[in-house]
Design an enzyme around this catalytic site. Structure first.
Site, PDB file in Angstrom:
ATOM      1  N   SER A   1      96.907  27.520 110.465  1.00 33.21           N
ATOM      2  CA  SER A   1      97.460  27.209 111.662  1.00 33.21           C
ATOM      3  C   SER A   1      98.869  26.624 111.467  1.00 33.21           C
ATOM      4  O   SER A   1      99.279  26.183 110.676  1.00 33.21           O
ATOM      5  CB  SER A   1      96.655  26.066 112.568  1.00 33.21           C
ATOM      6  OG  SER A   1      97.243  25.433 113.613  1.00 33.21           O
TER       7      SER A   1
ATOM      8  N   TYR B   1      92.935  17.358 112.055  1.00 32.13           N
ATOM      9  CA  TYR B   1      92.836  18.798 111.983  1.00 32.13           C
ATOM     10  C   TYR B   1      94.002  19.339 111.204  1.00 32.13           C
ATOM     11  O   TYR B   1      94.040  20.068 110.544  1.00 32.13           O
ATOM     12  CB  TYR B   1      93.080  19.422 113.556  1.00 32.13           C
ATOM     13  CG  TYR B   1      93.180  20.995 113.613  1.00 32.13           C
ATOM     14  CD1 TYR B   1      91.929  21.613 113.550  1.00 32.13           C
ATOM     15  CD2 TYR B   1      94.221  21.630 114.046  1.00 32.13           C
ATOM     16  CE1 TYR B   1      92.174  23.020 113.585  1.00 32.13           C
ATOM     17  CE2 TYR B   1      94.538  22.852 114.094  1.00 32.13           C
ATOM     18  CZ  TYR B   1      93.422  23.511 113.928  1.00 32.13           C
ATOM     19  OH  TYR B   1      93.641  25.183 113.975  1.00 32.13           O
TER      20      TYR B   1
END
Length: 243
Positions: A140, A153
């Site tokens: 990501s 995250y």
């Protein structure tokens, strides 16, 4: 055209995993699809097969090392080898740290980080015996930056990027290692945010998003390079977006 490979894809029941399965099967690769939602996998497998591709599916829980071992074993049983593992499965239940949603922290660590390690552990012995392979991990832009509500995250994605870089440096050239870091992408990730403030903020954050097919194209590009070329990192974002 790239020589057909045997490709196992995790988190293949939706989003980037589903798009990647369709794209790589259309390119002539033999895909094995893994996820917990086997009804969706069955429908996807049937669609790929009807379109002339080669696809199979197996249930997979990436948090379970044995489940991952069985998934890789299925690829070998079906096709005699495993050329590529796409570690795509991930979760993103965002919340501020002071909300203390510790069960969600554990879930992100188990899926996003341990799940990738379980994939490495299952695939590396097979690829070592074969004399080569390709490990592709979907990270990501959160592997490069931290934003509010995404600390845990992003920590998992920073870790995945570090693991992949360490593996690349330890490899002798027969193993290719790629990290693909998408910006905001159309997927189900944001649907499972339990914290109301984080969920509302993410709606605005995701106003401009890539289609999952764009990330699948990036994965296909890395896979299509000749054996002496190792595409280590790809960052892909929506045009004109800061995310």
């Amino acid at each position: 055209m790239t020589e057909p490979r045997v490709v196992a894809i995790t988190g293949a029941s939706s989003g980037i995993g589903e798009a990647t399965a369709r794209r790589l099967a259309a390119d002539g690769h033999r895909v094995l699809l893994g996820a917990r939602r086997t009804d969706r996998l069955a429908a996807l497998t049937a669609g790929i097969t009807a379109a002339g591709g080669t696809a199979d599916h197996r249930p997979l829980d990436v948090t379970d090392p044995l489940s991952f071992q069985e998934f890789v074993a299925a690829a070998r049983k079906l096709h005699g080898r495993l050329d590529v593992l796409v570690n795509n499965a991930g979760v993103m239940p965002l919340s501020p740290l002071h909300a203390l949603r510790t069960d969600e922290w554990d879930r992100m660590i188990d899926v996003n980080l341990r799940g990738v390690l379980h994939g490495f552990a299952a695939a590396l012995p097979v690829m070592g015996t074969q004399g080569g392979g390709h490990l592709i991990t979907v990270a990501s832009v959160g592997a490069h930056e931290v934003v509010p509500t995404a600390a845990v995250y992003c920590a998992t994605k920073f870790a995945v990027r570090a693991l992949s870089e360490g593996l690349r440096q330890e490899s002798d050239g027969s193993l290719r290692v790629t990290v693909v870091s998408p910006g905001v992408t159309t997927s189900e990730l944001a649907d499972h945010i339990g914290d109301p403030d984080a969920r509302e903020a993410m709606r605005a954050y995701r106003a401009v998003a890539l289609p999952a097919e764009a990330v699948a194209d990036a994965i296909a590009y890395a896979l299509a390079q000749p054996p002496h070329v190792d595409v280590n990192e790809i960052v892909v974002r929506p045009a004109g977006s800061a995310q």
